[in-house]
Design a protein around this motif. Structure first.
Motif, PDB file in Angstrom:
ATOM      1  N   UNK A 190      12.162   0.096   9.152  1.00 31.48           N
ATOM      2  CA  UNK A 190      10.732  -0.070   9.438  1.00 31.48           C
ATOM      3  C   UNK A 190       9.832   0.456   8.323  1.00 31.48           C
ATOM      4  N   UNK A 191      10.401   0.735   7.153  1.00 31.03           N
ATOM      5  CA  UNK A 191       9.594   1.305   6.078  1.00 31.03           C
ATOM      6  C   UNK A 191       8.446   0.393   5.661  1.00 31.03           C
ATOM      7  N   UNK A 192       8.676  -0.931   5.686  1.00 32.04           N
ATOM      8  CA  UNK A 192       7.634  -1.857   5.232  1.00 32.04           C
ATOM      9  C   UNK A 192       6.389  -1.820   6.098  1.00 32.04           C
ATOM     10  N   UNK A 193       6.510  -1.315   7.315  1.00 32.20           N
ATOM     11  CA  UNK A 193       5.354  -1.280   8.220  1.00 32.20           C
ATOM     12  C   UNK A 193       4.524  -0.012   8.064  1.00 32.20           C
ATOM     13  N   UNK A 194       4.951   0.913   7.240  1.00 30.34           N
ATOM     14  CA  UNK A 194       4.268   2.207   7.155  1.00 30.34           C
ATOM     15  C   UNK A 194       2.880   2.045   6.543  1.00 30.34           C
ATOM     16  N   UNK A 195       1.905   2.826   7.012  1.00 30.62           N
ATOM     17  CA  UNK A 195       0.544   2.719   6.476  1.00 30.62           C
ATOM     18  C   UNK A 195       0.461   2.938   4.969  1.00 30.62           C
ATOM     19  N   UNK A 196       1.294   3.827   4.433  1.00 34.23           N
ATOM     20  CA  UNK A 196       1.236   4.077   2.987  1.00 34.23           C
ATOM     21  C   UNK A 196       1.538   2.809   2.202  1.00 34.23           C
ATOM     22  N   UNK A 197       2.540   2.040   2.630  1.00 38.41           N
ATOM     23  CA  UNK A 197       2.871   0.791   1.942  1.00 38.41           C
ATOM     24  C   UNK A 197       1.852  -0.296   2.273  1.00 38.41           C
ATOM     25  N   UNK A 198       1.325  -0.286   3.474  1.00 37.16           N
ATOM     26  CA  UNK A 198       0.291  -1.271   3.805  1.00 37.16           C
ATOM     27  C   UNK A 198      -0.963  -1.044   2.972  1.00 37.16           C
ATOM     28  N   UNK A 199      -1.252   0.201   2.661  1.00 36.78           N
ATOM     29  CA  UNK A 199      -2.388   0.485   1.781  1.00 36.78           C
ATOM     30  C   UNK A 199      -2.136  -0.063   0.382  1.00 36.78           C
ATOM     31  N   UNK A 225      -3.596  -6.312 -11.516  1.00 34.03           N
ATOM     32  CA  UNK A 225      -2.791  -6.818 -10.397  1.00 34.03           C
ATOM     33  C   UNK A 225      -1.320  -6.481 -10.586  1.00 34.03           C
ATOM     34  N   UNK A 226      -0.850  -6.576 -11.835  1.00 34.18           N
ATOM     35  CA  UNK A 226       0.545  -6.211 -12.113  1.00 34.18           C
ATOM     36  C   UNK A 226       0.769  -4.719 -11.863  1.00 34.18           C
ATOM     37  N   UNK A 227      -0.210  -3.909 -12.249  1.00 35.62           N
ATOM     38  CA  UNK A 227      -0.104  -2.473 -11.979  1.00 35.62           C
ATOM     39  C   UNK A 227      -0.019  -2.210 -10.481  1.00 35.62           C
ATOM     40  N   UNK A 228      -0.828  -2.933  -9.691  1.00 33.84           N
ATOM     41  CA  UNK A 228      -0.801  -2.742  -8.241  1.00 33.84           C
ATOM     42  C   UNK A 228       0.561  -3.102  -7.666  1.00 33.84           C
ATOM     43  N   UNK A 229       1.190  -4.149  -8.208  1.00 29.23           N
ATOM     44  CA  UNK A 229       2.525  -4.522  -7.716  1.00 29.23           C
ATOM     45  C   UNK A 229       3.567  -3.469  -8.084  1.00 29.23           C
ATOM     46  N   UNK A 230       3.456  -2.932  -9.293  1.00 29.06           N
ATOM     47  CA  UNK A 230       4.393  -1.871  -9.695  1.00 29.06           C
ATOM     48  C   UNK A 230       4.168  -0.605  -8.857  1.00 29.06           C
ATOM     49  N   UNK A 231       2.901  -0.305  -8.561  1.00 29.28           N
ATOM     50  CA  UNK A 231       2.609   0.858  -7.712  1.00 29.28           C
ATOM     51  C   UNK A 231       3.247   0.688  -6.337  1.00 29.28           C
ATOM     52  N   UNK A 232       3.212  -0.533  -5.834  1.00 29.47           N
ATOM     53  CA  UNK A 232       3.807  -0.790  -4.535  1.00 29.47           C
ATOM     54  C   UNK A 232       5.318  -0.583  -4.579  1.00 29.47           C
ATOM     55  N   UNK A 233       5.967  -1.075  -5.628  1.00 30.71           N
ATOM     56  CA  UNK A 233       7.407  -0.889  -5.763  1.00 30.71           C
ATOM     57  C   UNK A 233       7.751   0.596  -5.896  1.00 30.71           C
ATOM     58  N   UNK A 234       6.938   1.305  -6.695  1.00 29.69           N
ATOM     59  CA  UNK A 234       7.179   2.747  -6.852  1.00 29.69           C
ATOM     60  C   UNK A 234       6.962   3.477  -5.533  1.00 29.69           C
ATOM     61  N   UNK A 235       5.942   3.073  -4.780  1.00 31.07           N
ATOM     62  CA  UNK A 235       5.685   3.710  -3.498  1.00 31.07           C
ATOM     63  C   UNK A 235       6.821   3.504  -2.513  1.00 31.07           C
ATOM     64  N   UNK A 236       7.397   2.310  -2.509  1.00 27.70           N
ATOM     65  CA  UNK A 236       8.517   2.051  -1.613  1.00 27.70           C
ATOM     66  C   UNK A 236       9.729   2.898  -1.992  1.00 27.70           C
TER      67      UNK A 236
END
Length: 413
Positions: free
Chosen positions: A236-245, A312-323
Motif C-alpha cells: 500500500x505504499x503508493x497510496x501514502x500521502x507523502x507519495x501522493x504529494x 518536470x523531470x526533477x519532480x519525477x526523480x523526486x518521486x522515485x527517490x521518495x518511494x
C-alpha cells in the motif's frame, strides 16, 4: 529479619495502579479524534485547499475587458488651438477591447489550477497523518510515563519501611552505623529516576495538549492492540500521502510544461471604439484586431519550455527517490520493531524473573545474617530497575506499532 521492602517490590510487577484523578481523561481513540477536530495546522491546510479551489474557478477565464476613453486630434497650436469643435480632426473616443489568450494557454492554466488543488489536498493528507502520529505517540508516552512513575513511587514509598527496619537494627546493635546511610542512598537514586520520569510525563502531556487542545490532558484505557502486517504495508505504499504529494508535484510540473508550450501560440485582442466629432464633420467608428507574434521562440519561449521540462523531470526523480526512501524507512522500522519485540520478550521471560529470584535469595540471606544490607539493597534496586526497564521496552514496542501503522498504512478515501 525479613524486610518489608521486598514483598512490596515483588508485588510491583503485578500491580497496575490507577492513575491520578484526571482533569480530562482521553482514551487513545478519543485523543486522535480530538486532534483531528482541533489541530490548528489541519485547519490551516484545509484553508489552503479551499483557496486553491477558489483560484481554480478563474484560472481559464478570459481577462476582464478594457474601457478606453480618449481625445484624439486635439489642436495645441494654430488658429484652432484649445478648441474641441473648430477643428475637423478633433474627436472624443470611447471604446472597449478584449484580450483572448490562446485556447491552449487557457487549458494549461486550468490544468495547473487543478494540479494546485491536488498539491493542497496532498499537503492536507500529509499534515493529517503527521498530527495523528504525533498525537498517538504523545498518548503512548504519557500512558507509559505515568505507569513508570507509579512504579518508582511504589519503590520510594517502600523506603520508609526500610528506614524503620534499619533504625530498629541499629538500636539492637545488629547493624553497623554506616548502614543507616544505605536507605538514603537508595532513595536518592530513586529520586533521580523519578525526576527524569516526571519530565518525560510533563513533555508528553504538553505534546498531547498541543494537538488535542486540552489544557491538562490525562490518558485512560489501554494502548491499542495494533497488528503490523509487513506485506500489506509494502503493498500500500503508493497510496501514502507523502507519495501522493509528490505525484501532485509531478502533475503541477507537467502543467507548467504545457503552459510554456502554449506561449508559442499567439494571443489576440479585439477592440472597438466610437469617435464623436463636431456634427459638421460626422462621427467615426473603429474596429481592430491585434495578434502577438512569437517570432523569436529560440530565445524566448523555447528556453522556458526546456526549463519547465527539466523541472518536470526533477519532480519525477523526486518521486522515485521518495518511494525508495519510504521502502527503506519501512524496512528499518520493521527491523527495529522486531528487535524491540525480542528485547521485551527477553525482559519478561528472563531479566525480570532472574532479578526477582536474586532479590528473594538475597532477602533470605540477609534475614539469616549471611549477607550485608548493601548487597541486599542493590538486588532490590536491580529488581526495580528491571521492572521499569520492562515498561520502557513495552513502550518501545507500542511506539513502533503506532508509528508503523500510522505512517505506512493504506490511505483510504
Amino acid at each position: 529479619m525479613r524486610l518489608a521492602l521486598f514483598p512490596a517490590i515483588l508485588l510491583a510487577a503485578g500491580i497496575v495502579l490507577p492513575s491520578p484523578a484526571a482533569a480530562d481523561p482521553l482514551t487513545y481513540a478519543e485523543a486522535l479524534a480530538r486532534a483531528a477536530a482541533n489541530a490548528p495546522s489541519l485547519k490551516a491546510r484545509a484553508a489552503t485547499t479551499d483557496a486553491a479551489r477558489s483560484s481554480a474557478i478563474a484560472a481559464d477565464r478570459l481577462p476582464d475587458p478594457t474601457l478606453d476613453l480618449g481625445i484624439s486630434g486635439f489642436p495645441v497650436t494654430g488658429p484652432n488651438a484649445g478648441s474641441l469643435t473648430r477643428d475637423d480632426f478633433t474627436m472624443a473616443t470611447i471604446g472597449f477591447s478584449q484580450q483572448f489568450p490562446n485556447l491552449a494557454k487557457r487549458h494549461a492554466r486550468a490544468q495547473r489550477a487543478a494540479a494546485e488543488i491536488g498539491v493542497a489536498q496532498a499537503g492536507e493528507l500529509v499534515e493529517a497523518r503527521n498530527v495523528r502520529l504525533e498525537t498517538a505517540l504523545a498518548w503512548i508516552d504519557l500512558h507509559y510515563g505515568e505507569r513508570r512513575l507509579a512504579q518508582l513511587d511504589l519503590l520510594s514509598a517502600s523506603l520508609d519501611d526500610l528506614q524503620k527496619t534499619v533504625t530498629a537494627r541499629l538500636a539492637s546493635g545488629s547493624a553497623r552505623p554506616s548502614q543507616a546511610l544505605e536507605p538514603e542512598q537508595l532513595r536518592a537514586a530513586v529520586a533521580d529516576r523519578r525526576a527524569e520520569m516526571v519530565a518525560v510525563v510533563a513533555q508528553a502531556r504538553a505534546r498531547l495538549a498541543r494537538y488535542t487542545g486540552n489544557s491538562d490532558p490525562e490518558v485512560s484505557g489501554d494502548p491499542p492492540a495494533l497488528e503490523v502486517d509487513p506485506d500489506r504495508l509494502r503493498a500500500s505504499l503508493d497510496t501514502l500521502p507523502a507519495l501522493r504529494a509528490l505525484d501532485a508535484g509531478i502533475a503541477a510540473a507537467e502543467a507548467d510544461v504545457r503552459m510554456a508550450r502554449a506561449d508559442k501560440r499567439p494571443d489576440w485582442r479585439v477592440g472597438v471604439s466610437y469617435g464623436r466629432r463636431d456634427p459638421a464633420f460626422g462621427d467615426l467608428a473603429s474596429v481592430g484586431v491585434s495578434v502577438d507574434l512569437p517570432l523569436f521562440a529560440g530565445r524566448r519561449q523555447n528556453p522556458k519550455i526546456d526549463a519547465s521540462k527539466s523541472q518536470a523531470q526533477r519532480a519525477r526523480f523526486d518521486r522515485e527517490a521518495g518511494e525508495r526512501e519510504l521502502v527503506a524507512a519501512l524496512d528499518a522500522d520493521l527491523a527495529d520493531h522486531a528487535m524491540h519485540h525480542e528485547r521485551l520478550r527477553n525482559a519478561r521471560e528472563t531479566l525480570v524473573p532472574l532479578a526477582k529470584r536474586r532479590a528473594e535469595l538475597d532477602r533470605d540471606s540477609y534475614a539469616a545474617g549471611k549477607l550485608d544490607l548493601g548487597t541486599a539493597l542493590l538486588s532490590t534496586l536491580a529488581l526495580a530497575e528491571a521492572e521499569v526497564e520492562t515498561l520502557n521496552r513495552e513502550a518501545e514496542v507500542a511506539r513502533d506499532a503506532v508509528r508503523i501503522t500510522i505512517t505506512y498504512q493504506e490511505e483510504r478515501p
